[in-house]
Design a protein around this motif. Structure first.
Motif, PDB file in Angstrom:
ATOM      1  N   ALA A 125      39.969  47.902  46.823  1.00 13.24           N
ATOM      2  CA  ALA A 125      40.202  49.265  46.797  1.00 13.24           C
ATOM      3  C   ALA A 125      41.106  50.090  45.933  1.00 13.24           C
ATOM      4  O   ALA A 125      40.687  51.311  45.685  1.00 13.24           O
ATOM      5  CB  ALA A 125      40.351  49.767  48.313  1.00 13.24           C
ATOM      6  N   ALA A 126      41.994  49.254  45.388  1.00 13.84           N
ATOM      7  CA  ALA A 126      43.002  49.911  44.578  1.00 13.84           C
ATOM      8  C   ALA A 126      42.773  49.906  43.048  1.00 13.84           C
ATOM      9  O   ALA A 126      43.362  50.316  42.110  1.00 13.84           O
ATOM     10  CB  ALA A 126      44.308  49.124  44.666  1.00 13.84           C
ATOM     11  N   LEU A 127      41.582  48.925  42.722  1.00 14.42           N
ATOM     12  CA  LEU A 127      41.237  48.941  41.365  1.00 14.42           C
ATOM     13  C   LEU A 127      40.436  49.968  40.527  1.00 14.42           C
ATOM     14  O   LEU A 127      39.794  50.693  41.336  1.00 14.42           O
ATOM     15  CB  LEU A 127      40.090  47.719  41.294  1.00 14.42           C
ATOM     16  CG  LEU A 127      40.762  46.115  41.686  1.00 14.42           C
ATOM     17  CD1 LEU A 127      39.486  45.341  41.453  1.00 14.42           C
ATOM     18  CD2 LEU A 127      41.954  45.724  40.787  1.00 14.42           C
ATOM     19  N   ARG A 128      40.706  50.149  39.517  1.00 10.92           N
ATOM     20  CA  ARG A 128      39.990  51.061  38.546  1.00 10.92           C
ATOM     21  C   ARG A 128      38.650  50.404  38.280  1.00 10.92           C
ATOM     22  O   ARG A 128      38.525  49.381  38.390  1.00 10.92           O
ATOM     23  CB  ARG A 128      40.674  51.532  37.379  1.00 10.92           C
ATOM     24  CG  ARG A 128      40.849  50.383  36.088  1.00 10.92           C
ATOM     25  CD  ARG A 128      41.470  50.825  35.022  1.00 10.92           C
ATOM     26  NE  ARG A 128      41.452  49.888  34.015  1.00 10.92           N
ATOM     27  CZ  ARG A 128      42.088  49.882  32.956  1.00 10.92           C
ATOM     28  NH1 ARG A 128      43.121  50.606  32.785  1.00 10.92           N
ATOM     29  NH2 ARG A 128      41.859  49.237  32.038  1.00 10.92           N
ATOM     30  N   ASP A 129      37.724  51.142  37.575  1.00 14.98           N
ATOM     31  CA  ASP A 129      36.605  50.571  37.027  1.00 14.98           C
ATOM     32  C   ASP A 129      36.997  49.444  35.887  1.00 14.98           C
ATOM     33  O   ASP A 129      38.013  49.739  35.077  1.00 14.98           O
ATOM     34  CB  ASP A 129      35.752  51.531  36.320  1.00 14.98           C
ATOM     35  CG  ASP A 129      34.853  52.288  37.453  1.00 14.98           C
ATOM     36  OD1 ASP A 129      34.875  51.882  38.619  1.00 14.98           O
ATOM     37  OD2 ASP A 129      34.294  53.335  37.108  1.00 14.98           O
ATOM     38  N   GLY A 130      36.559  48.281  35.933  1.00 18.02           N
ATOM     39  CA  GLY A 130      36.873  47.400  34.980  1.00 18.02           C
ATOM     40  C   GLY A 130      38.071  46.594  35.477  1.00 18.02           C
ATOM     41  O   GLY A 130      38.757  45.593  34.805  1.00 18.02           O
ATOM     42  N   GLY A 131      38.374  46.606  36.721  1.00 19.72           N
ATOM     43  CA  GLY A 131      39.573  46.013  37.049  1.00 19.72           C
ATOM     44  C   GLY A 131      39.051  44.544  37.799  1.00 19.72           C
ATOM     45  O   GLY A 131      38.087  44.498  38.062  1.00 19.72           O
ATOM     46  N   THR A 132      40.319  43.991  38.001  1.00 21.44           N
ATOM     47  CA  THR A 132      39.994  42.494  38.612  1.00 21.44           C
ATOM     48  C   THR A 132      41.061  42.131  39.887  1.00 21.44           C
ATOM     49  O   THR A 132      42.133  42.330  39.770  1.00 21.44           O
ATOM     50  CB  THR A 132      40.208  41.323  37.607  1.00 21.44           C
ATOM     51  OG1 THR A 132      39.257  41.489  36.627  1.00 21.44           O
ATOM     52  CG2 THR A 132      39.773  40.022  38.090  1.00 21.44           C
ATOM     53  N   ALA A 133      40.429  41.715  40.755  1.00 23.02           N
ATOM     54  CA  ALA A 133      41.214  41.277  41.926  1.00 23.02           C
ATOM     55  C   ALA A 133      41.529  39.748  41.920  1.00 23.02           C
ATOM     56  O   ALA A 133      40.293  38.961  41.957  1.00 23.02           O
ATOM     57  CB  ALA A 133      40.758  41.768  43.367  1.00 23.02           C
ATOM     58  N   VAL A 134      42.517  39.372  41.939  1.00 24.31           N
ATOM     59  CA  VAL A 134      42.943  37.917  41.818  1.00 24.31           C
ATOM     60  C   VAL A 134      43.358  37.364  43.256  1.00 24.31           C
ATOM     61  O   VAL A 134      44.519  37.598  43.553  1.00 24.31           O
ATOM     62  CB  VAL A 134      43.989  37.660  40.701  1.00 24.31           C
ATOM     63  CG1 VAL A 134      44.071  36.041  40.628  1.00 24.31           C
ATOM     64  CG2 VAL A 134      43.574  38.144  39.437  1.00 24.31           C
ATOM     65  N   LEU A 135      42.556  36.333  43.748  1.00 23.65           N
ATOM     66  CA  LEU A 135      42.826  35.961  44.992  1.00 23.65           C
ATOM     67  C   LEU A 135      43.523  34.667  44.840  1.00 23.65           C
ATOM     68  O   LEU A 135      43.009  33.805  44.245  1.00 23.65           O
ATOM     69  CB  LEU A 135      41.537  35.855  45.832  1.00 23.65           C
ATOM     70  CG  LEU A 135      41.751  35.160  47.318  1.00 23.65           C
ATOM     71  CD1 LEU A 135      42.727  36.046  48.129  1.00 23.65           C
ATOM     72  CD2 LEU A 135      40.372  34.949  47.813  1.00 23.65           C
TER      73      LEU A 135
END
Length: 340
Positions: free
Chosen positions: A227-237
């Protein structure tokens, strides 16, 4: 000729009381192996998960110990590039709660002489994880903004430092009492207990972060990272802390994690967003050359003082149970280290 080593071994799963000291006969290193005298071993949350029987692929009986810094004592046949007396470091997953051990040479990296062993070992598991996620997985560049969860922890603190070195602005979540630690490493503090993290990150980053580093998983991945990402962003788990909080299995949290991880491919596609899972051991095994390059780079940065892992406490090897109990309590900030 066999040598004698002391190690903290667990014959079964359970509480910290299952960690017992014992002397073992250590055979000479075999082909492709190196025998090392360990100077310092790190204590990791993964060690606790192993002790309680929840770590995939690792079962008791086992000697824990995810990483170490030490010195070469003997070389097995076929080993090149290392010399007796040389300082080395390695990510081992198990076996490093010991005074001496044999390790495959392919996992070893030369370690700098001009830094304390405890500082260097804090850069092996934690530093390698932070470096590879930041530079190889997320690929953040100068001028961008990232979100670091658990920013006062071992990996989180190093992510803040790497962001600062790269000219990347970092927002770091931590409790109110750890605000100073986050800010000292160049992060913008957000109190995850008092603020809506994603909304705050979007406001601070003027529209969303390019990467979010998440060690919690489950619903947290969606509401506080994606939910905090901008377009083009990546969440790394890179962890599932919520499902094994305190080193104990939480079936309800495991279920929430499975349900929450059912992400919409179409939703990710429309915003060019991504979710990437990172496991340091998988990277080591699948990409050995980047593993050695990256670990050497991190250790060099520590020796230069460019990054400074926080050492929470140094304990004797025989007090491995106490070390794990301290880590489990979450009362200390930084790396806990064992020294023979």
């Amino acid at each position: 000729m066999a040598a004698t080593a002391f190690e903290m071994h667990m014959a079964r799963t359970g509480g910290v009381e299952v960690l017992k000291g014992r002397e073992v006969s250590l055979s000479p290193p075999g082909p492709g192996e190196v025998q090392v005298a360990i100077e310092a071993a790190g204590v990791a949350f993964a060690d606790i998960v192993m002790r309680t029987g929840l770590y995939p692929g690792v079962k008791a009986p086992v000697t824990p110990g995810y990483d170490f810094v030490g010195r070469v004592e003997a070389l097995g046949s076929g080993v090149e590039g290392f010399a007796v007396g040389q300082r080395v470091a390695a990510l081992t997953v198990t076996g490093s709660y010991a005074t001496h051990r044999n390790v495959e040479a392919r996992f070893l990296v030369a370690a700098p002489e001009d830094a304390p062993a405890e500082a260097l070992v804090a850069g092996v598991l934690n530093g390698l994880t932070a470096w590879q996620m930041f530079h190889r997985v997320a690929g953040s560049v100068a001028g961008e903004c990232v979100l670091v969860h658990g920013a006062a922890g071992g990996v989180g603190g190093l992510l803040l430092e790497l962001a600062r070195l790269a000219g990347v602005r970092a927002i770091g979540t931590a409790s109110a009492g750890k605000k100073a630690e986050v800010e000292a490493k160049g992060g913008v503090h957000v109190d995850y207990r008092a603020e809506a993290v994603a909304a705050r990150a979007i406001a601070l980053s003027d529209g969303g972060v390019v990467a979010a580093f998440d060690h919690v998983g489950g619903p947290h991945l969606k509401k506080a990272s994606l939910a905090a990402l901008r377009d083009g962003g990546t969440a790394v788990l890179y962890g599932g802390y919520d499902a094994t909080r305190g080193g104990k299995a939480r079936p309800d949290a495991l279920l929430r994690m499975v349900l929450a991880d059912r992400l919409s491919a179409l939703g990710l596609f429309s915003g060019s967003r991504g979710v990437v899972g990172y496991n340091v051991t998988s990277w080591r095994n699948a990409r050995p050359e980047p593993y050695r390059q990256d670990l050497a780079k991190v250790l060099g940065l520590i020796a230069q003082g460019a990054i400074q892992p926080r050492i929470a406490k140094v304990l004797p090897l025989a007090e491995a149970g106490e070390a794990q109990a301290l880590l489990q309590s979450a009362k200390l900030a930084g790396k806990i280290v064992l020294k023979p």
